[in-house]
Enzyme design. Structure first.
Site, PDB file in Angstrom:
ATOM      1  N   TRP A 263       0.852  -1.195   0.000  1.00 20.42           N
ATOM      2  CA  TRP A 263       0.000   0.000   0.000  1.00 20.42           C
ATOM      3  C   TRP A 263       0.888   1.245   0.000  1.00 20.42           C
ATOM      4  CZ3 TRP A 263      -0.854  -4.264   3.169  1.00 20.42           C
ATOM      5  CH2 TRP A 263      -2.009  -5.009   2.864  1.00 20.42           C
TER       6      TRP A 263
ATOM      7  N   GLN B 165     -13.754   1.843  -1.031  1.00 20.78           N
ATOM      8  CA  GLN B 165     -13.751   0.408  -0.745  1.00 20.78           C
ATOM      9  C   GLN B 165     -14.973   0.098   0.103  1.00 20.78           C
ATOM     10  OE1 GLN B 165     -10.138  -1.006   1.137  1.00 20.78           O
ATOM     11  NE2 GLN B 165      -9.162  -1.363  -0.839  1.00 20.78           N
TER      12      GLN B 165
ATOM     13  N   VAL C  68      -5.298 -11.791   7.111  1.00 23.13           N
ATOM     14  CA  VAL C  68      -6.160 -12.978   6.963  1.00 23.13           C
ATOM     15  C   VAL C  68      -5.303 -14.215   6.715  1.00 23.13           C
ATOM     16  CG1 VAL C  68      -8.262 -11.822   6.152  1.00 23.13           C
ATOM     17  CG2 VAL C  68      -6.465 -12.409   4.501  1.00 23.13           C
TER      18      VAL C  68
HETATM   19  N1  PHE Z   1      -7.687  -4.278   2.480  1.00 25.20           N
HETATM   20  C1  PHE Z   1      -7.350  -5.119   1.347  1.00 25.20           C
HETATM   21  C2  PHE Z   1      -6.844  -4.232   0.204  1.00 25.20           C
HETATM   22  O1  PHE Z   1      -6.997  -3.054   0.234  1.00 25.20           O
HETATM   23  C3  PHE Z   1      -8.533  -5.921   0.896  1.00 25.20           C
HETATM   24  C4  PHE Z   1      -8.935  -6.968   1.895  1.00 25.20           C
HETATM   25  C5  PHE Z   1      -9.851  -6.678   2.893  1.00 25.20           C
HETATM   26  C6  PHE Z   1      -8.410  -8.252   1.833  1.00 25.20           C
HETATM   27  C7  PHE Z   1     -10.209  -7.650   3.819  1.00 25.20           C
HETATM   28  C8  PHE Z   1      -8.775  -9.221   2.709  1.00 25.20           C
HETATM   29  C9  PHE Z   1      -9.665  -8.935   3.720  1.00 25.20           C
HETATM   30  O2  PHE Z   1      -6.250  -4.714  -0.725  1.00 25.20           O
END
Ligand code: PHE
Length: 342
Positions: A164, A225, A268
């Site tokens: 990110w 999102q 996760v």
């Molecule tokens: N936050 C992750 C992203 O921005 C997406 C995600 C959310 C993945 C929740 C797994 C569980 O790429």
């Protein structure tokens, strides 16, 4: 007043009255701008009879000046008002005639307001998850790195932070060593909710995110999102799969196929991405997985039977697939020709 003056006064007042009557009669037959202008010259022009009478007042006997002046000016003002009204009426009449007779003119469109396509998609997504028993929560767009990263099992110096590209706020660290940033995903709200709430949890989090990224047809530096989080005893991957399958069927149609593949997100385990089969191709629409035990640990959850699943999707991407839009930048360039289509 001498008799001869009285006679002259009466004659002038009579004449003014006649001018008034005649002006009204004449104006009725003026059906063009040209005719109205000729009327103006006749009754209000510098050489009109009325103007001459008024100009000559100074040569009259003082005893007559007042009555003649008063009635002359009154008629003059009246003519002025009649003139304006006649011109106005003529214009209205012309407009009416154009709209009735000229069928080659473009139609007059009502400007109707519409919701932005991303707002429409967000509402659809929210409605779907609410119907599946989820609540809606929100969190701050300006966030601490503690929530955006640390509590999601992405410690400082962890290489996963490179996933990110972050816009940092130009501020000193606070007393606990936290730095401020623009959240790069909605996942920090997971951490905030778990910090404040005991399970069971079923929540979705729509919101804006920001990344330090150059833009192209599939990347924006700011975007939405929708995060999802469910925590309960003995939730399984089947629950995740069933929930997301229901969601896809409602948004894309009941015969849409889905596919999961392994993916990595530090918060996760296992982590997956999910694709839908759309017009002959597999298109990835979200990341998901079972909540990592480390995330529970950091939230202070101790019950060993607790499990959970989480997912995160981009509503822009979903709108692009549904409406066949090939450039994400169109959503935020404020071109009404584009936005008005949805
Ligand atoms: N936050 C992750 C992203 O921005 C997406 C995600 C959310 C993945 C929740 C797994 C569980 O790429």
């Amino acid at each position: 007043m001498k008799k001869v003056f009285r006679y002259l006064e009466n004659r002038l007042l009579d004449e003014i009255k006649k001018i008034q009557k005649q002006s009204e009669i004449d104006l009725k037959s003026c059906d063009s701008e040209l005719k109205i202008d000729a009327w103006r010259v006749k009754y209000l022009g510098r050489k009109s009879r009325l103007s001459l009478i008024l100009k000559d007042i100074k040569n009259l006997d003082p005893a007559m000046r007042k009555s003649v002046g008063l009635s002359g000016n009154r008629i003059r003002n009246k003519c002025q008002i009649m003139l304006e009204k006649a011109l106005n009426d003529l214009k209205l009449e012309e407009n009416d005639q154009i709209s009735i007779e000229d069928y080659t003119l473009p139609g007059r469109f009502n400007q109707v307001g519409k919701l932005h396509p991303v707002t429409q998609t967000l509402r659809e997504i929210k409605k779907t998850f609410v119907s599946l028993g989820f609540q809606i929560a929100e969190g701050p767009e300006i966030e601490w790195d503690k929530y955006n990263f640390d509590m999601l099992n992405i410690p400082d110096n962890h290489p996963a932070r490179d996933m990110w590209d972050t816009m940092w706020i130009d501020e000193e660290k606070n007393s606990s060593g936290n730095k401020m940033l623009l959240r790069t995903h909605t996942s920090p709200v997971q951490a905030r909710i778990m910090e404040n709430q005991d399970p069971p949890i079923r929540v979705i989090v729509p919101g804006k995110c920001y990344r330090y990224e150059s833009t192209d047809s599939t990347h924006e530096w700011h975007f939405y999102q929708v995060e999802g989080l469910a925590v309960d005893r003995k939730l399984t991957f089947s629950d995740l799969k069933g929930t997301l399958y229901e969601f896809v069927k409602k948004i894309f149609g009941s015969d849409t196929k889905i596919r999961f593949r392994c993916d990595y997100f530090p918060f996760v385990e296992p982590g997956v991405d999910m694709s839908i089969y759309w017009e002959g191709k597999w298109l990835e629409i979200l990341g998901a997985g079972m909540v990592h035990p480390k995330v529970f640990e950091k939230a202070g959850y101790k019950d060993p039977e607790l499990t959970g699943f989480a997912f995160g999707m981009g509503p822009e991407r979903i709108a692009m697939i549904k409406h066949n839009i090939d450039d994400i930048r169109l959503f935020y360039s404020n071109d009404l020709r584009f936005l008005g289509q949805f």
